[in-house]
Design a protein around this motif. Structure first.
Motif, PDB file in Angstrom:
ATOM      1  N   HIS A  60       0.763  -1.153   0.003  1.00  0.00           N
ATOM      2  CA  HIS A  60      -0.032   0.186   0.020  1.00  0.00           C
ATOM      3  C   HIS A  60       0.912   1.168  -0.210  1.00  0.00           C
ATOM      4  O   HIS A  60       2.100   0.857   0.034  1.00  0.00           O
ATOM      5  CB  HIS A  60      -0.721  -0.093   1.052  1.00  0.00           C
ATOM      6  CG  HIS A  60      -0.387   0.136   2.680  1.00  0.00           C
ATOM      7  ND1 HIS A  60       0.631  -0.676   3.105  1.00  0.00           N
ATOM      8  CD2 HIS A  60      -0.418   1.147   3.364  1.00  0.00           C
ATOM      9  CE1 HIS A  60       0.968  -0.273   4.229  1.00  0.00           C
ATOM     10  NE2 HIS A  60       0.413   0.798   4.451  1.00  0.00           N
ATOM     11  N   HIS A  62       1.040   4.336   1.971  1.00  0.00           N
ATOM     12  CA  HIS A  62       1.108   5.144   3.285  1.00  0.00           C
ATOM     13  C   HIS A  62       2.549   5.833   2.978  1.00  0.00           C
ATOM     14  O   HIS A  62       3.429   5.031   2.713  1.00  0.00           O
ATOM     15  CB  HIS A  62       0.810   4.890   4.521  1.00  0.00           C
ATOM     16  CG  HIS A  62      -0.681   4.514   4.631  1.00  0.00           C
ATOM     17  ND1 HIS A  62      -1.258   3.512   5.750  1.00  0.00           N
ATOM     18  CD2 HIS A  62      -1.687   5.245   4.122  1.00  0.00           C
ATOM     19  CE1 HIS A  62      -2.330   3.554   5.451  1.00  0.00           C
ATOM     20  NE2 HIS A  62      -2.874   4.465   4.623  1.00  0.00           N
ATOM     21  N   HIS A 135      -7.281  -1.279   5.893  1.00  0.00           N
ATOM     22  CA  HIS A 135      -6.392  -0.345   6.356  1.00  0.00           C
ATOM     23  C   HIS A 135      -6.213   0.953   5.298  1.00  0.00           C
ATOM     24  O   HIS A 135      -6.066   1.907   5.841  1.00  0.00           O
ATOM     25  CB  HIS A 135      -5.174  -1.099   6.554  1.00  0.00           C
ATOM     26  CG  HIS A 135      -4.100  -0.210   6.908  1.00  0.00           C
ATOM     27  ND1 HIS A 135      -3.897   0.460   8.024  1.00  0.00           N
ATOM     28  CD2 HIS A 135      -2.879   0.190   6.370  1.00  0.00           C
ATOM     29  CE1 HIS A 135      -2.769   1.171   7.995  1.00  0.00           C
ATOM     30  NE2 HIS A 135      -1.822   0.920   6.984  1.00  0.00           N
TER      31      HIS A 135
HETATM   32 ZN   LIG Z   1      -0.032   1.738   6.546  1.00  0.00          ZN
END
Ligand SMILES: [Zn+2]
Length: 212
Positions: A60, A62, A135
């Motif tokens: 992912h 982030h 998430h």
């Molecule tokens: Zn994360």
């Protein structure tokens, strides 16, 4: 023979993995290298082990998982791949970093995208891509069935689960995806997490307070 090497990097103690096999080809998962010393260490590791980097594969996007993307992409001239539903996080990285008190350079868009049930291949290795939103909306995990290895990002931690209070996060989605998509895999599967120590699906299934 799959080799998963863990580097705990940046002030958020993010786990960056360099995964290689007997061919010497390797991929970088979630490169979060931030400090100059971390850049030096990873270059040394690649050189000392005579590895040939072929791809940056992100679970992912982030900011703490992409802080090192541009350094690796430029150093090894390899593509950065992620799920399209997390592309917005790449654009927000500088702002998100600032919110957490970190200065970071902008990260350019991914070069190509992962989709559910595609395979990620390098050397003699093949990972199945499983989409596990909750998430973050574009969170994927990489599953190597033969080796019983799951690269799980921030979905599932040792005794915990990923936070769901950031944009695009959703607690119920995360819980049901872990139960339906991850706990249907063999219990002995070893999980390499985005933060903290490794675990197994069996251990989390029977003892994780968020999931029992
Ligand atoms: Zn994360």
């Amino acid at each position: 023979m799959l080799k998963v090497e863990k580097f705990v990097v940046n002030p958020l103690q993010e786990n960056t993995y360099v995964i290689s096999d007997e061919t010497g080809e390797c991929i970088f998962v979630d490169p979060g290298f931030y400090f100059r010393q971390e850049h030096r260490e990873i270059k040394e590791y690649v050189t000392d082990n005579q590895l040939k980097p072929v791809m940056i594969a992100n679970t992912h996007c982030h900011f703490d998982h992409i802080m090192g993307v541009e350094f690796i992409r430029e150093e090894y001239e390899i593509p950065f791949c992620a799920h399209p539903d997390d592309a917005f996080w790449v654009e927000k990285a500088v702002d998100q970093g600032e919110m957490f008190g970190f200065e970071m350079k902008p990260v350019g868009a991914p070069n190509s995208f992962f989709h559910e049930n595609e395979t990620l291949e390098f050397g003699n290795t093949s990972f199945r891509i499983i989409h596990v939103p909750g998430h973050s909306p574009g969170h994927v995990v990489f599953y190597a069935e033969k080796e019983n290895v799951l690269i799980g990002g921030d979905v599932l931690f040792y005794g915990s689960i990923g936070r769901t209070d950031l944009p695009g996060g959703d607690h119920q989605t995360l819980i049901s995806n872990i139960k339906n998509k991850l706990f249907s895999l063999p219990g002995k599967t070893k999980v390499f997490c985005g933060h903290g120590p490794e675990t197994t699906l069996e251990f989390e299934k029977t003892s994780n307070p968020f999931l029992t």
